[in-house]
Design a protein around this motif. Structure first.
Motif, short mmCIF file in Angstrom:
data_model
loop_
_atom_site.label_atom_id
_atom_site.label_comp_id
_atom_site.label_asym_id
_atom_site.label_seq_id
_atom_site.Cartn_x
_atom_site.Cartn_y
_atom_site.Cartn_z
N HIS A 38 0.77 -1.36 0.02
CA HIS A 38 -0.08 0.10 0.13
C HIS A 38 1.00 1.17 0.09
O HIS A 38 0.42 2.24 -0.29
N LEU A 39 2.17 1.06 -0.01
CA LEU A 39 2.95 2.32 0.15
C LEU A 39 3.14 3.09 -1.25
O LEU A 39 3.26 4.24 -1.35
N ARG A 40 2.54 2.40 -2.06
CA ARG A 40 2.68 2.75 -3.44
C ARG A 40 1.74 4.13 -3.67
O ARG A 40 1.77 4.84 -4.48
N ASP A 41 0.68 4.02 -2.91
CA ASP A 41 -0.39 5.18 -2.83
C ASP A 41 -0.11 6.07 -1.69
O ASP A 41 -0.99 7.11 -1.86
N THR A 42 1.05 6.07 -1.39
CA THR A 42 1.15 7.34 -0.12
C THR A 42 2.44 8.16 -0.83
O THR A 42 3.15 7.78 -1.77
N THR A 43 2.57 9.42 -0.18
CA THR A 43 3.30 10.23 -0.70
C THR A 43 4.46 10.76 0.34
O THR A 43 5.56 11.20 0.09
N ALA A 44 4.16 10.49 1.48
CA ALA A 44 5.09 10.68 2.66
C ALA A 44 5.95 9.55 3.11
O ALA A 44 6.23 9.35 4.30
N VAL A 45 6.44 8.83 2.10
CA VAL A 45 7.35 7.74 2.21
C VAL A 45 8.76 7.91 1.38
O VAL A 45 8.75 8.48 0.38
N PRO A 46 9.72 7.34 1.95
CA PRO A 46 11.14 7.52 1.09
C PRO A 46 10.70 6.85 -0.22
O PRO A 46 10.01 5.64 -0.51
N PHE A 47 11.71 7.24 -1.44
CA PHE A 47 11.40 6.81 -2.54
C PHE A 47 11.51 5.22 -2.68
O PHE A 47 10.80 4.35 -3.48
N TRP A 48 12.60 4.69 -2.15
CA TRP A 48 12.94 3.40 -2.37
C TRP A 48 11.76 2.45 -1.71
O TRP A 48 11.50 1.30 -2.17
N LEU A 49 11.18 2.81 -0.60
CA LEU A 49 10.02 2.13 -0.07
C LEU A 49 8.71 2.07 -0.85
O LEU A 49 8.09 1.24 -1.23
#
Length: 132
Positions: free
Chosen positions: A48-59
């Motif tokens: 689900h990290l693909r749908d968020t903006t506040a995470v590092p690029f690699w995640l």
């Protein structure tokens, strides 16, 4: 022959052949399954990290390119199948038959209170949330 014998279990057959509930299913709680549950939840969260903006690029890249979510869901289904099979096996060995009506009733009594609590909380949150 063994398959036919297994399919036609009766209480008398169980008593005569000394069938027993496997030790793992005698426990009310199986702690080792918690690790698998945690892994499956982590995999779904990563996907689900693909749908968020506040995470590092690699995640975010991992969430987009590696299919952890589907694998996490499959792990969860395997765990559920294992536990449900154990409950049904235990009931068959203890009572000589499986009551699907009883099985589904126990599931309803266990799941619906939390489901309705979720709906109430979601309704309250959505009602108080205002779009700008």
């Amino acid at each position: 022959m063994q398959i036919l014998k297994t399919l036609s279990l009766t209480k008398q057959t169980l008593l005569n052949d000394h069938w027993e509930i496997p030790p793992i299913f005698r426990q009310k709680y199986i702690p080792s399954i918690d690790g698998l549950r945690a892994v499956s939840i982590i995999f779904v969260l990563i996907s689900h990290l693909r749908d968020t903006t506040a995470v590092p690029f690699w995640l975010k890249w991992i969430g987009e390119n590696i299919f952890f979510g589907a694998f996490g869901v499959q792990i969860f289904f395997v765990i559920s199948g294992f536990l449900i099979t154990g409950l049904l096996l235990k009931e068959k060995l203890e009572k000589g038959a499986i009551s699907l009506k009883g099985f589904y009733w126990r599931r309803i009594v266990r799941i619906f209170p939390v489901f309705y609590l979720y709906l109430i909380v979601a309704f309250i949150v959505c009602k108080n949330y205002k779009l700008h």
